[in-house]
Design a protein around this motif. Structure first.
Motif: not given
Length: 266
Positions: A88-93, A95-97, A109-120
């Protein structure tokens, strides 16, 4: 993944969630109502293709489609990989972009339970002053926003925000059938006000989120983006929230902060 309930019972539950009769589902799926009845009562064990066909018509999330397949004795077909999986490296990249491209304004970016995955970097305006216990990983952004030890004391329109977010969380819990989302809703609803929470002004295009931050009142509107064509459970469940300045003072605050960061250091 455990098979705790028969596939027919699970399908009937999803049909009830979608407020469809057996005849409605049969028409949507282009099968006979008799066949739907036989599947739900356990008289017929559906093939994997039929499970997926009915699940598609019922708009069942990918995670729960796997559960239906297993309950019917079939292998799951949708993969679930963590966002840091190499595949999922390309997908993660990507999202980061998206998040970085939204700077100087907050995006996360959050998951289905509102847990933080990525942020600026701008998301720190929401985290400042929160109880450290709420900032331990994974940070739950819904809890952080409505908890009295989180962002709530700095929200200038907390009742309107609660009136918008709590029904949204309740709908999400009902749609997904996720017990953890139900528990999160019960936890946050207990902080009150409950029935007194004010809904958004119907004249507003989007909910305004007003927060006090370092002597300035910031005002945002936000958008939510999801990956509707995803075939991985993790990607399907990710939501990207982007916050936009709703007034000139907020725009000026972030532009000034960005210019200060961009200035060359002596």
């Amino acid at each position: 993944m455990t098979n705790d309930r028969p596939v027919g019972e699970l399908l009937r539950e999803w049909r009830h969630r979608r407020k469809l009769s057996q005849l409605d589902l049969a028409i949507h799926a282009e099968v006979s109502a008799r066949h739907v009845s036989f599947v739900e009562t356990g008289r017929t064990i559906p093939s994997s293709a039929m499970v997926l066909h009915l699940a598609e018509r019922l708009d069942v999330p990918l995670r729960e489609r796997n559960r239906l397949l297993v309950a019917a004795g079939h292998a799951p077909v949708f993969r679930e990989r963590p966002l840091d999986d190499p595949d999922l490296a390309r997908s993660r990249e990507s999202i980061q972009q998206v998040l970085l491209g939204h700077e100087p304004y907050p995006a996360l970016a959050v998951d289905r339970r509102w847990n933080l995955l990525l942020a600026n970097s701008a998301v720190k305006v929401f985290l400042e002053g929160a109880d450290p216990q709420l900032l331990g990983p994974p940070i739950n952004m819904m809890r952080l926003g409505l908890h009295p030890d989180g962002l709530a004391p700095r929200l200038r329109n907390v009742e309107q925000v609660r009136g918008y977010l709590l029904p949204r969380l309740a709908r999400q819990a009902a749609r997904s059938g996720d017990p953890e989302l139900h528990a999160l809703y019960e936890e946050l609803a207990a902080f009150g006000p409950g029935d007194e929470a004010l809904p958004p002004d119907p004249a507003e295009v989007a909910l305004r989120i007003q927060i006090a931050h370092r002597g300035t009142e910031l005002c945002f509107v936000n958008t939510v983006t999801t990956f509707g064509a995803a075939f991985d459970i993790m990607l399907e469940e990710i939501a990207i929230e982007a916050y936009y300045p709703a007034d000139m003072e907020t725009r000026r605050f972030f532009r000034t902060a960005q210019n200060a960061q961009d200035m060359p250091r002596a």
